[in-house]
Design a protein around this motif. Structure first.
Motif, PDB file in Angstrom:
ATOM      1  N   ARG A  81       0.715  -1.266   0.042  1.00  0.00           N
ATOM      2  CA  ARG A  81       0.001   0.011  -0.316  1.00  0.00           C
ATOM      3  C   ARG A  81       0.822   1.170   0.006  1.00  0.00           C
ATOM      4  N   ARG A  82       1.941   0.911   0.147  1.00  0.00           N
ATOM      5  CA  ARG A  82       2.980   2.386   0.348  1.00  0.00           C
ATOM      6  C   ARG A  82       3.248   3.011  -0.908  1.00  0.00           C
ATOM      7  N   PRO A  83       3.159   4.282  -0.912  1.00  0.00           N
ATOM      8  CA  PRO A  83       3.373   4.968  -2.187  1.00  0.00           C
ATOM      9  C   PRO A  83       4.500   4.638  -2.975  1.00  0.00           C
ATOM     10  N   PRO A  84       4.203   4.277  -4.491  1.00  0.00           N
ATOM     11  CA  PRO A  84       5.368   3.641  -5.249  1.00  0.00           C
ATOM     12  C   PRO A  84       6.791   4.340  -5.270  1.00  0.00           C
ATOM     13  N   ASP A  85       6.503   5.984  -5.141  1.00  0.00           N
ATOM     14  CA  ASP A  85       7.511   6.796  -5.217  1.00  0.00           C
ATOM     15  C   ASP A  85       8.525   6.994  -3.864  1.00  0.00           C
ATOM     16  N   GLU A  86       7.929   6.257  -2.784  1.00  0.00           N
ATOM     17  CA  GLU A  86       8.456   6.360  -1.451  1.00  0.00           C
ATOM     18  C   GLU A  86       9.678   5.730  -1.404  1.00  0.00           C
ATOM     19  N   PRO A  87      10.845   6.328  -0.669  1.00  0.00           N
ATOM     20  CA  PRO A  87      12.264   5.577  -0.773  1.00  0.00           C
ATOM     21  C   PRO A  87      11.861   3.977  -0.159  1.00  0.00           C
ATOM     22  N   LEU A  88      12.320   3.108  -0.843  1.00  0.00           N
ATOM     23  CA  LEU A  88      12.384   1.685  -0.362  1.00  0.00           C
ATOM     24  C   LEU A  88      12.543   1.465   1.105  1.00  0.00           C
ATOM     25  N   THR A  90      12.313   3.479   3.411  1.00  0.00           N
ATOM     26  CA  THR A  90      10.961   4.314   4.480  1.00  0.00           C
ATOM     27  C   THR A  90       9.909   3.468   4.451  1.00  0.00           C
ATOM     28  N   SER A  91       9.465   2.718   3.336  1.00  0.00           N
ATOM     29  CA  SER A  91       8.434   2.009   2.951  1.00  0.00           C
ATOM     30  C   SER A  91       8.471   0.743   3.970  1.00  0.00           C
ATOM     31  N   ILE A  92       9.560   0.382   3.836  1.00  0.00           N
ATOM     32  CA  ILE A  92       9.937  -1.094   4.720  1.00  0.00           C
ATOM     33  C   ILE A  92       9.629  -0.987   6.155  1.00  0.00           C
ATOM     34  N   THR A  93      10.314   0.105   6.584  1.00  0.00           N
ATOM     35  CA  THR A  93      10.208   0.571   7.893  1.00  0.00           C
ATOM     36  C   THR A  93       8.688   0.758   8.551  1.00  0.00           C
ATOM     37  N   ALA A  94       7.847   1.564   7.548  1.00  0.00           N
ATOM     38  CA  ALA A  94       6.403   1.782   8.089  1.00  0.00           C
ATOM     39  C   ALA A  94       5.735   0.334   8.004  1.00  0.00           C
ATOM     40  N   ALA A  95       6.261  -0.597   7.081  1.00  0.00           N
ATOM     41  CA  ALA A  95       5.424  -1.846   7.051  1.00  0.00           C
ATOM     42  C   ALA A  95       5.809  -2.789   8.072  1.00  0.00           C
ATOM     43  N   VAL A  96       7.223  -2.875   8.282  1.00  0.00           N
ATOM     44  CA  VAL A  96       7.548  -3.721   9.677  1.00  0.00           C
ATOM     45  C   VAL A  96       6.952  -3.274  10.833  1.00  0.00           C
ATOM     46  N   LEU A  97       6.982  -1.750  11.012  1.00  0.00           N
ATOM     47  CA  LEU A  97       6.316  -1.505  12.348  1.00  0.00           C
ATOM     48  C   LEU A  97       4.682  -1.616  12.631  1.00  0.00           C
ATOM     49  N   ARG A 192      13.219   0.153  14.350  1.00  0.00           N
ATOM     50  CA  ARG A 192      13.506   1.371  13.569  1.00  0.00           C
ATOM     51  C   ARG A 192      14.758   1.972  13.402  1.00  0.00           C
ATOM     52  N   SER A 193      15.451   1.651  14.611  1.00  0.00           N
ATOM     53  CA  SER A 193      16.997   1.846  14.447  1.00  0.00           C
ATOM     54  C   SER A 193      17.847   1.031  13.721  1.00  0.00           C
ATOM     55  N   ALA A 199      19.501   1.325   6.024  1.00  0.00           N
ATOM     56  CA  ALA A 199      19.285   2.180   4.929  1.00  0.00           C
ATOM     57  C   ALA A 199      20.465   3.034   4.873  1.00  0.00           C
ATOM     58  N   ALA A 200      21.189   3.149   5.757  1.00  0.00           N
ATOM     59  CA  ALA A 200      22.473   4.284   6.055  1.00  0.00           C
ATOM     60  C   ALA A 200      23.698   3.541   5.342  1.00  0.00           C
ATOM     61  N   GLY A 201      23.693   2.246   5.130  1.00  0.00           N
ATOM     62  CA  GLY A 201      24.862   1.450   4.622  1.00  0.00           C
ATOM     63  C   GLY A 201      25.428   0.883   5.755  1.00  0.00           C
ATOM     64  N   LEU A 202      24.790   0.642   6.966  1.00  0.00           N
ATOM     65  CA  LEU A 202      25.428   0.133   8.167  1.00  0.00           C
ATOM     66  C   LEU A 202      26.958   0.691   8.360  1.00  0.00           C
TER      67      LEU A 202
END
Length: 211
Positions: A81-88, A90-97, A192-193, A199-202
């Motif tokens: 359901r996340r917007p297709p243009d949302e950063p990957l 960001t979408s994954i974080t919202a989905a997992v939470l 989240r952290s 996302a920051a490349g560890l």
């Protein structure tokens, strides 16, 4: 009532019964030694017959696994359901939470509120019996939705499978940290952290000075 409406109502009742049985299994896993919990006890707590239990699950471990499987399905649905243009990520974080936020809003008897309960239930969720009872298609669903968002081919490209594996690894790492943290920390914030670090490349954290 139309035929489609009746069919929808039947499916809703089936889903509610399945959830009630799974919630009962989770509640008993929190309150008792789940090894000694019977199918009869789960059915009784859910307010149904043993025959009804057997119509939905092959055993108590499958009933317990359903709770975790539904959380994963909730995340997968949210990612779709996340917007297709949302950063990957960001979408994954919202989905997992999403299922964690749903847990916070849930006041039902199966809600896990104590860290000790979380640790105990997680032992069962990580057990071979429960993992074997979980649908093997769920990981493939993660891979498929990630592939769709990233325009990759799950049959040829490693990327979507790698991302799905990282999501699972972040959840495991967050759970291990949550179980051992002193003082206690928020499980959701750990997730989240962890995803933010991925996302920051560890990046390597600052080295602590030795005392």
């Amino acid at each position: 009532m139309s035929e489609s409406a009746e069919s929808g109502l039947r499916e809703r009742k089936k889903a509610d019964t399945r959830k009630a049985l799974s919630d009962a299994a989770l509640q008993l896993a929190i309150q008792e030694d789940f090894e000694n919990v019977t199918r009869e006890a789960i059915a009784a707590l859910a307010g149904v017959s043993l025959r009804t239990f057997n119509n939905y699950f092959t055993g108590k471990y499958e009933a317990l696994a359903h709770w975790q499987s539904e959380r994963m399905r909730s995340s997968i649905s949210e990612l779709r359901r996340r917007p297709p243009d949302e950063p990957l990520w960001t979408s994954i974080t919202a989905a997992v939470l999403k299922p964690l936020e749903d847990d916070d809003a849930d006041s039902g008897p199966s809600r896990i509120t104590a860290r000790e309960d979380f640790v105990e239930v997680r032992k069962f969720l990580l057990s071979t019996r429960v993992r074997n009872a979980m649908s093997r298609d769920l990981f493939d669903e993660w891979v498929a939705v990630i592939a769709a968002r990233t325009g990759t081919d799950p049959a040829r490209d490693m990327y979507p499978r790698l991302v799905a594996s990282v999501i699972r690894a972040v959840g495991d790492a967050a759970a291990d940290t949550y179980a051992a943290a002193d003082p206690p920390v928020s499980f959701g914030e750990l997730v989240r952290s962890g995803l933010a670090q991925v996302a920051a490349g560890l990046p390597e954290p600052p080295r602590r000075r030795r005392r």
